[in-house]
Scaffold this active site. Sequence first.
Site, PDB file in Angstrom:
ATOM      1  N   CYS A 118      84.193 -23.629  50.403  1.00 45.52           N
ATOM      2  CA  CYS A 118      83.702 -24.246  49.956  1.00 45.52           C
ATOM      3  C   CYS A 118      84.827 -25.620  50.432  1.00 45.52           C
ATOM      4  O   CYS A 118      83.675 -26.970  49.901  1.00 45.52           O
ATOM      5  CB  CYS A 118      83.481 -23.832  49.071  1.00 45.52           C
ATOM      6  SG  CYS A 118      82.111 -22.860  49.537  1.00 45.52           S
ATOM      7  N   HIS A 259      80.639 -30.377  44.882  1.00 46.42           N
ATOM      8  CA  HIS A 259      80.561 -28.795  46.106  1.00 46.42           C
ATOM      9  C   HIS A 259      79.276 -27.994  45.546  1.00 46.42           C
ATOM     10  O   HIS A 259      79.075 -28.509  44.392  1.00 46.42           O
ATOM     11  CB  HIS A 259      81.406 -27.785  46.507  1.00 46.42           C
ATOM     12  CG  HIS A 259      80.263 -26.724  46.343  1.00 46.42           C
ATOM     13  ND1 HIS A 259      80.293 -26.517  47.897  1.00 46.42           N
ATOM     14  CD2 HIS A 259      80.793 -25.164  46.807  1.00 46.42           C
ATOM     15  CE1 HIS A 259      79.862 -25.368  48.203  1.00 46.42           C
ATOM     16  NE2 HIS A 259      80.301 -24.309  47.318  1.00 46.42           N
ATOM     17  N   ASN A 289      73.977 -23.483  49.534  1.00 45.16           N
ATOM     18  CA  ASN A 289      75.223 -23.775  49.763  1.00 45.16           C
ATOM     19  C   ASN A 289      75.616 -23.192  50.781  1.00 45.16           C
ATOM     20  O   ASN A 289      75.703 -22.671  51.440  1.00 45.16           O
ATOM     21  CB  ASN A 289      76.030 -23.071  47.962  1.00 45.16           C
ATOM     22  CG  ASN A 289      77.438 -22.311  49.105  1.00 45.16           C
ATOM     23  OD1 ASN A 289      77.656 -23.372  49.759  1.00 45.16           O
ATOM     24  ND2 ASN A 289      77.708 -22.292  47.857  1.00 45.16           N
TER      25      ASN A 289
HETATM   26  N1  ACO Z   1      66.348 -12.210  42.649  1.00 48.00           N
HETATM   27  C1  ACO Z   1      65.693 -11.440  41.787  1.00 48.00           C
HETATM   28  N2  ACO Z   1      66.844 -10.867  40.844  1.00 48.00           N
HETATM   29  C2  ACO Z   1      68.201 -10.856  41.604  1.00 48.00           C
HETATM   30  C3  ACO Z   1      68.443 -11.441  42.124  1.00 48.00           C
HETATM   31  C4  ACO Z   1      67.531 -12.208  42.882  1.00 48.00           C
HETATM   32  N3  ACO Z   1      67.854 -12.875  44.069  1.00 48.00           N
HETATM   33  N4  ACO Z   1      69.958 -11.556  42.324  1.00 48.00           N
HETATM   34  C5  ACO Z   1      69.590 -11.033  41.592  1.00 48.00           C
HETATM   35  N5  ACO Z   1      69.416 -10.691  40.759  1.00 48.00           N
HETATM   36  C6  ACO Z   1      69.069  -9.961  39.025  1.00 48.00           C
HETATM   37  C7  ACO Z   1      70.306  -8.789  39.250  1.00 48.00           C
HETATM   38  O1  ACO Z   1      70.186  -7.893  39.860  1.00 48.00           O
HETATM   39  C8  ACO Z   1      69.840  -9.105  37.341  1.00 48.00           C
HETATM   40  O2  ACO Z   1      69.423  -7.784  36.745  1.00 48.00           O
HETATM   41  P1  ACO Z   1      69.726  -7.020  35.652  1.00 48.00           P
HETATM   42  O3  ACO Z   1      70.137  -7.391  34.841  1.00 48.00           O
HETATM   43  O4  ACO Z   1      68.710  -6.183  36.224  1.00 48.00           O
HETATM   44  O5  ACO Z   1      70.677  -6.592  36.410  1.00 48.00           O
HETATM   45  C9  ACO Z   1      69.182 -10.554  37.039  1.00 48.00           C
HETATM   46  O6  ACO Z   1      68.865 -10.791  38.312  1.00 48.00           O
HETATM   47  C10 ACO Z   1      70.542 -11.024  36.636  1.00 48.00           C
HETATM   48  O7  ACO Z   1      71.637 -11.715  37.239  1.00 48.00           O
HETATM   49  P2  ACO Z   1      73.181 -12.030  37.649  1.00 48.00           P
HETATM   50  O8  ACO Z   1      74.232 -11.965  38.590  1.00 48.00           O
HETATM   51  O9  ACO Z   1      73.282 -11.777  35.808  1.00 48.00           O
HETATM   52  O10 ACO Z   1      72.394 -13.970  37.366  1.00 48.00           O
HETATM   53  P3  ACO Z   1      73.894 -15.259  37.323  1.00 48.00           P
HETATM   54  O11 ACO Z   1      72.316 -15.642  36.353  1.00 48.00           O
HETATM   55  O12 ACO Z   1      74.755 -14.772  36.890  1.00 48.00           O
HETATM   56  O13 ACO Z   1      72.722 -15.390  38.319  1.00 48.00           O
HETATM   57  C11 ACO Z   1      74.061 -16.128  40.088  1.00 48.00           C
HETATM   58  C12 ACO Z   1      73.277 -15.395  39.564  1.00 48.00           C
HETATM   59  C13 ACO Z   1      73.174 -17.609  41.219  1.00 48.00           C
HETATM   60  C14 ACO Z   1      74.359 -16.099  41.791  1.00 48.00           C
HETATM   61  C15 ACO Z   1      75.273 -16.950  39.435  1.00 48.00           C
HETATM   62  O14 ACO Z   1      75.782 -16.459  38.546  1.00 48.00           O
HETATM   63  C16 ACO Z   1      75.792 -18.215  40.098  1.00 48.00           C
HETATM   64  O15 ACO Z   1      75.574 -19.169  40.677  1.00 48.00           O
HETATM   65  N6  ACO Z   1      77.177 -17.776  40.916  1.00 48.00           N
HETATM   66  C17 ACO Z   1      77.695 -18.493  41.218  1.00 48.00           C
HETATM   67  C18 ACO Z   1      78.143 -17.859  42.656  1.00 48.00           C
HETATM   68  C19 ACO Z   1      78.123 -19.400  43.697  1.00 48.00           C
HETATM   69  O16 ACO Z   1      77.668 -20.094  43.457  1.00 48.00           O
HETATM   70  N7  ACO Z   1      78.554 -18.495  44.836  1.00 48.00           N
HETATM   71  C20 ACO Z   1      78.389 -19.343  45.703  1.00 48.00           C
HETATM   72  C21 ACO Z   1      79.317 -19.190  46.064  1.00 48.00           C
HETATM   73  S1  ACO Z   1      80.882 -19.539  45.712  1.00 48.00           S
HETATM   74  C22 ACO Z   1      81.360 -21.712  45.521  1.00 48.00           C
HETATM   75  O17 ACO Z   1      80.322 -22.020  46.354  1.00 48.00           O
HETATM   76  C23 ACO Z   1      81.991 -21.996  44.572  1.00 48.00           C
END
Ligand code: ACO
Length: 344
Positions: A118, A259, A289
């Site tokens: 990214c 980003h 993204n």
């Molecule tokens: N739909 C519904 N439920 C979901 C989904 C979905 N798409 N994905 C995960 N869940 C569930 C999980 O299974 C979990 O359930 P559980 O509590 O029963 O175990 C619950 O939702 C919470 O999941 P978390 O992973 O704790 O959710 P979080 O609030 O951390 O959000 C996310 C997840 C959006 C990925 C966040 O952590 C994030 O944005 N992280 C940054 C990652 C990123 O941006 N990566 C891109 C590449 S890196 C970069 O570009 C910088």
Amino acid sequence: MRTTTPSVFIRGIGSYAPDRILSNNELSTIVETSDEWIFTRSGIRERHVAAPEETCADIAAQAARKAIENAGLQPADIDLVIAATVSSESPVPSVACRVQHALGIPAGTPAFDIAAACSGFVYLLQIASHMMRAGDYKNVLIVAAERLSGTVDWSDRTTCVLFGDGGGAAVLNKCDIPSVGILGNVLGGDGSKGNLLSVRPRPSPPPPPAGGLPTGTHVISMSGKEIFRNAVRVMSQACRSVLEKCGISAEEIALIVPHQANIRIIEAIAGELKLPLDRFKINLERYGNTSAASIPLALDEAWREGRVRHGDLLLLVAFGGGFTWGATLVRWHAPDASATPATA
Ligand code: ACO
């Protein structure tokens, strides 16, 4: 003999996203998710998805053509092509070589790819500007393009909802006016955290995705929560470092183009820098993204909206897999300041 270091500035920009739009609601018919979950956790409503036959290089070429037109140049004027991607279907021939050929940039023009995830566009700015200052290059095309729809696992709801396809490009020029264009850069990398976000060969061939979605040989996996924490910390630090290096305060920045991974990451950075959110260009709601392409896509859109003007200070900041990160400070220079934004 030249006695001062020339400035390097963005003379033209362009972007492109494939026609097909995949909404959160449509995604919720493919994996167990909902518009409400995706939007609340990430800020994303929809993303663009390549047609099955549309390659990463096709996406790059569309964006590059617009940037060259926007610069008022012809493909024959380009004397260096550098591309950034982590989702090309083939490492060789490179996306840069395929763009060179597709656009009719003369054979013999150097062309190569970089992989900085990214952070690709910020890395491109630094690499290209150093090559221009050190060498004879005059009109340099940098292009970041991703076809991540072929790299996600469409049955993994923790990743497939976040990514999209698109490309963004810029043509760089040199000029002798001091303190315009790229004022400063910081880059970083940390391979010890590489496992937190990777694109690796698929362990076994995937089942055909539903809905005519693309697929490929590699797949993304990531540890969302840890990436989130690292992204906020490292992007905030990178912003502070480049501002300090250039002797500029955060309040002087007209627009930050971060980003576009997650609205909550951008909100946290705004909090860290004590800047209002309206100082940030945000378009992830409509693109998701797009990795290396996200900054030039957002910058091009901001320019077409009239949010980027001659003399403005812009801060571009990125964080991505590797880990990699970087920030670039730019004083926008428009030699013909009366130029009006091009239509898309
Ligand atoms: N739909 C519904 N439920 C979901 C989904 C979905 N798409 N994905 C995960 N869940 C569930 C999980 O299974 C979990 O359930 P559980 O509590 O029963 O175990 C619950 O939702 C919470 O999941 P978390 O992973 O704790 O959710 P979080 O609030 O951390 O959000 C996310 C997840 C959006 C990925 C966040 O952590 C994030 O944005 N992280 C940054 C990652 C990123 O941006 N990566 C891109 C590449 S890196 C970069 O570009 C910088």
